[in-house]
Design an enzyme around this catalytic site. Structure first.
Site, short mmCIF file in Angstrom:
data_model
loop_
_atom_site.label_atom_id
_atom_site.label_comp_id
_atom_site.label_asym_id
_atom_site.label_seq_id
_atom_site.Cartn_x
_atom_site.Cartn_y
_atom_site.Cartn_z
CG HIS A 114 -0.15 0.18 2.51
ND1 HIS A 114 0.61 -0.84 3.05
CD2 HIS A 114 0.00 1.24 3.34
CE1 HIS A 114 1.19 -0.42 4.15
NE2 HIS A 114 0.85 0.84 4.36
NE ARG A 284 2.08 5.63 9.14
CZ ARG A 284 1.04 4.98 8.61
NH1 ARG A 284 1.17 3.72 8.25
NH2 ARG A 284 -0.10 5.59 8.45
#
Ligand code: SIN
Length: 293
Positions: A114, A284
């Protein structure tokens, strides 16, 4: 009179060493110090040239990761709020660790190829992933170069997809059996409203380097608009197979101190996973990009 606080920031003496297919390693740069404009420009250019940079030997706080990420654009807050770092919602915890019966992060992030947040009207420019705890075995992340994928695509496939748009949805693979139920809690009405499907060009032009790239992935793309279902499925599968040919790939083998910053407009990625009993935790940040064209 100039005070020390106003003194210009000193340049750091860092080295950028390209990898074979894509990506580059940056050594000798300390991201706990604010970067001056010249150093920042070098890092930005390396990111554009190589699509991915690995900053080695970092020791930075969550706030320093956020501040550095913000220099590239506004940050996006992930829809799964339960996996955001306390007091730092700009950080998504990517982790397979379970504490007191509760997962502390998104344990199965990236099990399908992705591009981060491609299901948004403004998908991500890039993501920074900073290692906190690493397994002794496995846990690598794979990246695929979608510019090369486009440039080397057979002509018939190029013709089939040029000018077409595809739909991206956060729920495309959300409930697939590959994901453990504990990592994928049922989405509330409000969360579903935040992640309504969008359509983007199948071939996008990078807004900064001007190169075309395929912009579809098995993780979030549901179908190509205007094509019969079976044709759309077959074409997408051919694009996926082509995208991840070995010559388009970089495998990141994580080391302590690594922060990896990749360009979601140029690459797709996949978390290869590690044995369940080994702990893995990364932080992240996700930077917002522009509307693909
Ligand atoms: C992600 O898809 O952002 C996570 C990748 C990884 O855990 O290696």
């Amino acid at each position: 009179m100039t005070t020390t606080l106003d003194a210009p920031l000193r340049s750091q003496d860092f080295v950028i060493s390209p990898f074979e297919n894509l990506g580059a390693e940056i050594t000798g740069l300390d991201l706990s110090l604010p970067l001056n404009e010249a150093d920042f420009a070098r890092v930005k250019q390396a990111h554009l040239d190589h699509h991915l940079v690995v900053f080695r030997n970092q020791r930075i706080t969550p706030q320093q990761q956020i501040d550095f990420s913000r220099r590239f654009g506004p940050l996006q807050i992930h829809v799964l709020k339960q996996f955001l770092l306390a007091n730092h919602p700009e950080i998504l915890i990517v982790s397979n660790i379970v504490e007191n019966g509760q997962p502390i992060g998104l344990g199965d992030a990236g099990k399908y190829w992705h591009s981060d947040l491609s299901y948004k009207a403004l998908p991500s420019l890039g993501s920074m992933l900073y290692a906190q705890e690493l397994p002794e075995e496995g846990g690598d992340t794979l990246f695929a170069d979608m510019h090369k994928a486009w440039e080397t695509l057979p002509v018939a496939l190029k013709k089939a997809v040029e000018g077409k748009r595809a739909v991206h949805s956060y729920t495309a693979t959300y409930s697939k059996p590959k994901f453990g139920a504990q990592w994928r809690p049922q989405l509330t009405e409000q969360q579903l409203a935040e992640v309504q499907a969008v359509s983007h060009p199948v071939v996008r032009t990078h807004p900064e380097n001007g190169r075309k790239a395929l912009f579809v992935s098995e993780g979030f793309t549901t179908h190509i608009e205007g094509l019969p279902e079976d044709e759309s499925r077959d074409i997408l599968q051919a694009l996926y197979d082509h995208s991840i040919r070995p010559e388009h790939l970089y495998r990141h083998r994580w080391q302590y101190g690594d922060m990896v910053f990749w360009d979601n407009r140029s690459l797709i990625h996949l978390a290869t996973g590690c044995p369940d009993h080994l702990r893995r935790k990364l932080y992240r940040t996700t930077i917002e990009g522009d509307a693909p064209f």
